[in-house]
Structure formats: C-alpha cells, structure tokens
Design a protein around this motif. Structure first.
Motif, PDB file in Angstrom:
ATOM      1  N   PRO A  98     -38.448 -61.768   2.166  1.00 13.43           N
ATOM      2  CA  PRO A  98     -39.739 -62.335   1.752  1.00 13.43           C
ATOM      3  C   PRO A  98     -39.636 -63.273   0.555  1.00 13.43           C
ATOM      4  N   HIS A  99     -38.623 -63.095  -0.281  1.00 15.16           N
ATOM      5  CA  HIS A  99     -38.471 -63.957  -1.455  1.00 15.16           C
ATOM      6  C   HIS A  99     -37.890 -65.320  -1.075  1.00 15.16           C
ATOM      7  N   TYR A 100     -37.359 -65.439   0.140  1.00 14.88           N
ATOM      8  CA  TYR A 100     -36.793 -66.701   0.588  1.00 14.88           C
ATOM      9  C   TYR A 100     -37.585 -67.328   1.727  1.00 14.88           C
ATOM     10  N   LEU A 101     -38.297 -66.483   2.494  1.00 15.08           N
ATOM     11  CA  LEU A 101     -38.997 -66.987   3.667  1.00 15.08           C
ATOM     12  C   LEU A 101     -40.485 -66.671   3.668  1.00 15.08           C
ATOM     13  N   ALA A 102     -40.976 -66.121   2.570  1.00 14.19           N
ATOM     14  CA  ALA A 102     -42.409 -65.832   2.420  1.00 14.19           C
ATOM     15  C   ALA A 102     -42.933 -65.061   3.633  1.00 14.19           C
ATOM     16  N   ALA A 103     -43.990 -65.566   4.253  1.00  8.36           N
ATOM     17  CA  ALA A 103     -44.667 -64.818   5.320  1.00  8.36           C
ATOM     18  C   ALA A 103     -43.876 -64.788   6.622  1.00  8.36           C
ATOM     19  N   LYS A 104     -42.763 -65.503   6.694  1.00  5.65           N
ATOM     20  CA  LYS A 104     -41.999 -65.574   7.943  1.00  5.65           C
ATOM     21  C   LYS A 104     -40.902 -64.519   8.039  1.00  5.65           C
ATOM     22  N   SER A 105     -40.840 -63.593   7.086  1.00  6.42           N
ATOM     23  CA  SER A 105     -39.741 -62.629   7.085  1.00  6.42           C
ATOM     24  C   SER A 105     -39.796 -61.699   8.299  1.00  6.42           C
ATOM     25  N   ALA A 106     -40.998 -61.296   8.719  1.00  9.50           N
ATOM     26  CA  ALA A 106     -41.109 -60.406   9.878  1.00  9.50           C
ATOM     27  C   ALA A 106     -40.618 -61.114  11.144  1.00  9.50           C
ATOM     28  N   MET A 107     -41.003 -62.368  11.302  1.00 12.07           N
ATOM     29  CA  MET A 107     -40.540 -63.144  12.448  1.00 12.07           C
ATOM     30  C   MET A 107     -39.027 -63.335  12.397  1.00 12.07           C
ATOM     31  N   CYS A 108     -38.491 -63.475  11.200  1.00 13.20           N
ATOM     32  CA  CYS A 108     -37.046 -63.629  11.048  1.00 13.20           C
ATOM     33  C   CYS A 108     -36.315 -62.368  11.502  1.00 13.20           C
ATOM     34  N   ASN A 109     -36.844 -61.200  11.157  1.00 15.30           N
ATOM     35  CA  ASN A 109     -36.219 -59.947  11.589  1.00 15.30           C
ATOM     36  C   ASN A 109     -36.151 -59.871  13.113  1.00 15.30           C
ATOM     37  N   THR A 110     -37.201 -60.315  13.787  1.00 19.70           N
ATOM     38  CA  THR A 110     -37.214 -60.334  15.252  1.00 19.70           C
ATOM     39  C   THR A 110     -36.175 -61.316  15.779  1.00 19.70           C
ATOM     40  N   THR A 111     -36.105 -62.481  15.148  1.00 19.81           N
ATOM     41  CA  THR A 111     -35.128 -63.493  15.550  1.00 19.81           C
ATOM     42  C   THR A 111     -33.706 -62.975  15.383  1.00 19.81           C
ATOM     43  N   VAL A 112     -33.449 -62.309  14.266  1.00 21.09           N
ATOM     44  CA  VAL A 112     -32.111 -61.772  13.985  1.00 21.09           C
ATOM     45  C   VAL A 112     -31.711 -60.744  15.051  1.00 21.09           C
ATOM     46  N   ALA A 113     -32.640 -59.868  15.426  1.00 19.87           N
ATOM     47  CA  ALA A 113     -32.343 -58.851  16.443  1.00 19.87           C
ATOM     48  C   ALA A 113     -31.969 -59.495  17.768  1.00 19.87           C
ATOM     49  N   LYS A 114     -32.706 -60.537  18.152  1.00 19.83           N
ATOM     50  CA  LYS A 114     -32.411 -61.235  19.406  1.00 19.83           C
ATOM     51  C   LYS A 114     -31.090 -61.998  19.308  1.00 19.83           C
ATOM     52  N   MET A 115     -30.825 -62.586  18.144  1.00 23.24           N
ATOM     53  CA  MET A 115     -29.563 -63.302  17.942  1.00 23.24           C
ATOM     54  C   MET A 115     -28.376 -62.351  18.062  1.00 23.24           C
ATOM     55  N   SER A 116     -28.494 -61.156  17.478  1.00 24.46           N
ATOM     56  CA  SER A 116     -27.407 -60.179  17.543  1.00 24.46           C
ATOM     57  C   SER A 116     -27.047 -59.858  18.988  1.00 24.46           C
ATOM     58  N   ALA A 117     -28.076 -59.663  19.812  1.00 27.37           N
ATOM     59  CA  ALA A 117     -27.849 -59.329  21.216  1.00 27.37           C
ATOM     60  C   ALA A 117     -27.134 -60.474  21.936  1.00 27.37           C
ATOM     61  N   LEU A 118     -27.545 -61.708  21.658  1.00 33.44           N
ATOM     62  CA  LEU A 118     -26.929 -62.867  22.311  1.00 33.44           C
ATOM     63  C   LEU A 118     -25.481 -63.059  21.856  1.00 33.44           C
ATOM     64  N   ILE A 119     -25.224 -62.902  20.558  1.00 34.68           N
ATOM     65  CA  ILE A 119     -23.858 -63.079  20.049  1.00 34.68           C
ATOM     66  C   ILE A 119     -22.947 -62.005  20.608  1.00 34.68           C
ATOM     67  N   ASN A 120     -23.461 -60.788  20.759  1.00 37.00           N
ATOM     68  CA  ASN A 120     -22.674 -59.708  21.363  1.00 37.00           C
ATOM     69  C   ASN A 120     -22.241 -60.065  22.782  1.00 37.00           C
ATOM     70  N   LYS A 121     -23.047 -60.877  23.460  1.00 39.09           N
ATOM     71  CA  LYS A 121     -22.721 -61.314  24.822  1.00 39.09           C
ATOM     72  C   LYS A 121     -21.908 -62.604  24.834  1.00 39.09           C
ATOM     73  N   GLY A 122     -21.584 -63.131  23.641  1.00 41.96           N
ATOM     74  CA  GLY A 122     -20.804 -64.365  23.558  1.00 41.96           C
ATOM     75  C   GLY A 122     -21.629 -65.625  23.679  1.00 41.96           C
ATOM     76  N   ASN A 123     -22.955 -65.506  23.632  1.00 40.71           N
ATOM     77  CA  ASN A 123     -23.845 -66.663  23.786  1.00 40.71           C
ATOM     78  C   ASN A 123     -24.280 -67.179  22.412  1.00 40.71           C
ATOM     79  N   MET A 124     -23.355 -67.839  21.693  1.00 37.79           N
ATOM     80  CA  MET A 124     -23.679 -68.358  20.370  1.00 37.79           C
ATOM     81  C   MET A 124     -24.683 -69.507  20.460  1.00 37.79           C
ATOM     82  N   ASP A 125     -24.582 -70.357  21.500  1.00 35.51           N
ATOM     83  CA  ASP A 125     -25.537 -71.461  21.637  1.00 35.51           C
ATOM     84  C   ASP A 125     -26.962 -70.939  21.761  1.00 35.51           C
ATOM     85  N   GLY A 126     -27.142 -69.881  22.530  1.00 37.55           N
ATOM     86  CA  GLY A 126     -28.472 -69.296  22.656  1.00 37.55           C
ATOM     87  C   GLY A 126     -28.972 -68.748  21.336  1.00 37.55           C
ATOM     88  N   ALA A 127     -28.069 -68.122  20.567  1.00 35.68           N
ATOM     89  CA  ALA A 127     -28.443 -67.573  19.258  1.00 35.68           C
ATOM     90  C   ALA A 127     -28.835 -68.691  18.293  1.00 35.68           C
TER      91      ALA A 127
END
Length: 355
Positions: A211-240
């Motif tokens: 929140p100190h770096y992204l203000a009100a977007k921190s919750a959305m960032c947490n969701t994005t990070v979770a989805k990115m982790s799943a894609l990177i685990n599958k080797g899909n860095m472009d999707g992440a």
C-alpha cells in the motif's frame, strides 16, 4: 521514549528490594534498552540474549517439534494430503529460520506454528497480530529500502544486539523485532550474517509494504501476483508479464513516482511476493550487477529494468555485459528479459518487455 523508560524503571526497581525472596527472574521483551537506563538499581542481571546455552529458550526447536509434536505434524499431513516429511519441510519453510546465537538449533516461531496446528492450515499468522507501520516509518528515516531488506547483511554483534534508544541504523530494530535473524557467523572476522528468517516473514512484510507503493491498487496487485505465480510455474513467463503490464496500466501516475528507483523497488516487492521462487536483486556478476534475478525449479530469469528508455536497451545491457554468463553452469535454462517503464501522454504507466 523517556516516558517509557521511566515507567519501566519504576516497574523493575522494586525487584532489588525483594532480592531475598527471588530465586529465579527471567525478563523478556522486544526492544533492547541499555541496562544502565532501565536497571541502574538492579545491577545483578545477566544478559543471556546471545548465549548459545539459552538459544532455544524462547521458541520451539526442530528437535522439540519432531519429538513432542510428531502427532500434530502427521495430522497436518493428513489434512494437506502430503507425506510427513513434505509437511515438515513446508512448516520449516514458513515458520523456521530463527537463530539468536551461533551455533544454534533451528527455532520455529511458536505463535505461528501453534496457530497453524490449531487451524490445520499453513498461512501467515504473525502479521495478523499487528501491522509494521512503525517499521516502515523507520525504514524511511534510515533510507532503508525493500531491496536492502531482502539482501543478506554482514554485521558485528554491536551493530544489531544494541540498544534501540541509541541506534544509528535500523539494524537493531529489525533484529530485535524478528524481521531479520542470524543465518551464519564467521569466526575469523567475527561478523554475523543476518537475513529474513522465513517465507512467512518475507511474504507478510512485503505484502504490508504494497500500500505504501501502490496505494489503493495493492489488493489488485496481490491477485495479479497469485495469477503470475501460477503461470510462471507452468513456464508461461510471457503470460505472467502480460498480466503485469495490464496491472500497471491501472496504477495512477504520481509526480513523486517519476524516477527509476520507485519502479525497481515496487517491482522487487512484486517479485518477492511470487511464491516458491528465489529472488535476488543487484546480484554481482563479473561485468556488473543485475537488477532482478529470479530462479524457478528449471529456469533462471535475468531481468534488467529501465525507465523512460526502451526494453531493447535493457536487453542490450544484459547481452553487452554478459550478465547471463554468471549462471551458465547452474544446469538450468537462462532467459534474459529487458523491461522498460514509460509514462505516456495520457499519464498512463506503460510496461514493455523484450526477451
């Protein structure tokens, strides 16, 4: 601070007059004060904070865990659908890693470990008991960044086992409040290696910083990070990276974020929140230092960041300085990624990348 010191002095001073009635007194706390300022009348106290003999007195050692709590581990394993050994490994990854002397047994966080057993779920519990607002304010005061926090630090005993009332760096506060702990000791130089203790602290601390770096977007960032982790685990860095690009376009531009360091710090926090990956920042190579290096089970990503330049320029720097050569013998695929942040005419933050 002076008021707090006076209250504590008045609380502990009567112990001196009760000396003949006391057989054992054990004082604990988080922040260390100088003994003179608190216990001037109580002059028979022995500081055992870094004595090896007492290293495991305020936590649960691995030996205690596998003997006294064997049944709890097995019950956790049944709930998680994992083997006993895999469950123990998961508990160790999340709640172990503390050392208050060297050498020392591995110490688990008792609050988090017992809460985990109670709820039958591996989660971040320590940060649920409070927020590190004071810590973040002190990090700003001492010009200490999230990247600094993620790196190992070498220090003498006096640098971190010191009274916080007179500290000149943030290290005593970080150590005494459990954000960093002892990881190694070099007897020749008498220097200790300090670092974040475990995954629970790393994820909880960096998530609280968002929140100190992204203000009100921190919750959305947490969701994005979770989805990115799943894609990177599958080797899909472009999707992440596409997810990351889309996310940044939603972040409002501010004048005080118009510099490269802000995006490097924020990107480091985002990458640090990606689970199961090893993240290094400003890692030294023969020709220079990489901005971000991320290691998965089979791939090492070497990432260079630019601001208001070009992604190709970032990739060219990786190639021209041969950053990837430092990882050639690791037995993993090495991928190079150049990334660039730009602010377009509509004041939208645009992230581009090239591989």
């Amino acid at each position: 601070l002076g008021v707090l010191r006076e209250v504590m002095r008045n609380f502990y001073s009567p112990l001196k007059d009760s000396d003949r009635m006391l057989r054992f007194v054990f004082l604990t706390g988080i922040t260390k004060f100088s003994q003179l300022s608190i216990f001037s009348e109580l002059n028979n106290i022995t500081n055992v904070s870094m004595d090896t003999e007492y290293a495991g007195i305020c936590g649960i050692t691995k030996e205690e865990l596998v003997t006294e709590m064997h049944e709890d581990i097995q019950q956790m394993a049944d709930v998680l659908g994992l083997s006993y050994d895999k469950t123990l490994e998961k508990l160790k990854e999340n709640y172990d890693g503390y050392h208050f002397a060297w050498p020392s047994s591995d110490i688990f966080n008792p609050y988090s470990l017992l809460t985990c057993f109670s709820k039958r779920k591996v989660d971040s519990y320590w940060f649920g008991s409070g927020t590190p607002t004071y810590l973040l304010n002190m990090m700003r005061k001492y010009d200490f960044t999230p990247i600094d926090l993620g790196e190992q630090m070498d220090a003498s005993k006096d640098d971190f086992d010191a009274a916080t009332e007179t500290m000149t760096t943030i290290m005593p506060l970080l150590y005494q409040s459990g954000y960093i702990t002892i990881k190694n000791y070099d007897s020749e130089t008498e220097l200790y290696t300090l670092a974040l203790p475990n995954k629970e602290v790393r994820i909880g601390l960096y998530r609280s910083m968002l929140p100190h770096y992204l203000a009100a977007k921190s919750a959305m960032c947490n969701t994005t990070v979770a989805k990115m982790s799943a894609l990177i685990n599958k080797g899909n860095m472009d999707g992440a990276l596409q997810l990351l690009k889309t996310f940044w376009e939603t972040v409002p531009y501010c004048d005080n974020t118009d510099y490269e360091g802000h995006y490097q710090q924020t990107m480091y926090i985002i990458f640090a929140l990606l689970t199961n990956f090893r993240i290094l920042v400003e890692q030294h190579t023969f020709r220079g230092r990489t901005d971000i290096t991320m290691e998965t089970k089979d791939t090492i990503y070497v990432i260079e960041l630019k601001f208001n330049k070009s992604a190709q320029e970032a990739l060219d720097q990786i190639n021209n300085k041969h950053y990837a050569d430092a990882f050639a013998l690791r037995g993993k695929t090495v991928e190079k990624i150049g990334m660039n942040f730009m602010i377009d005419e509509d004041k939208t933050i645009v992230l581009d990348w090239v591989k």
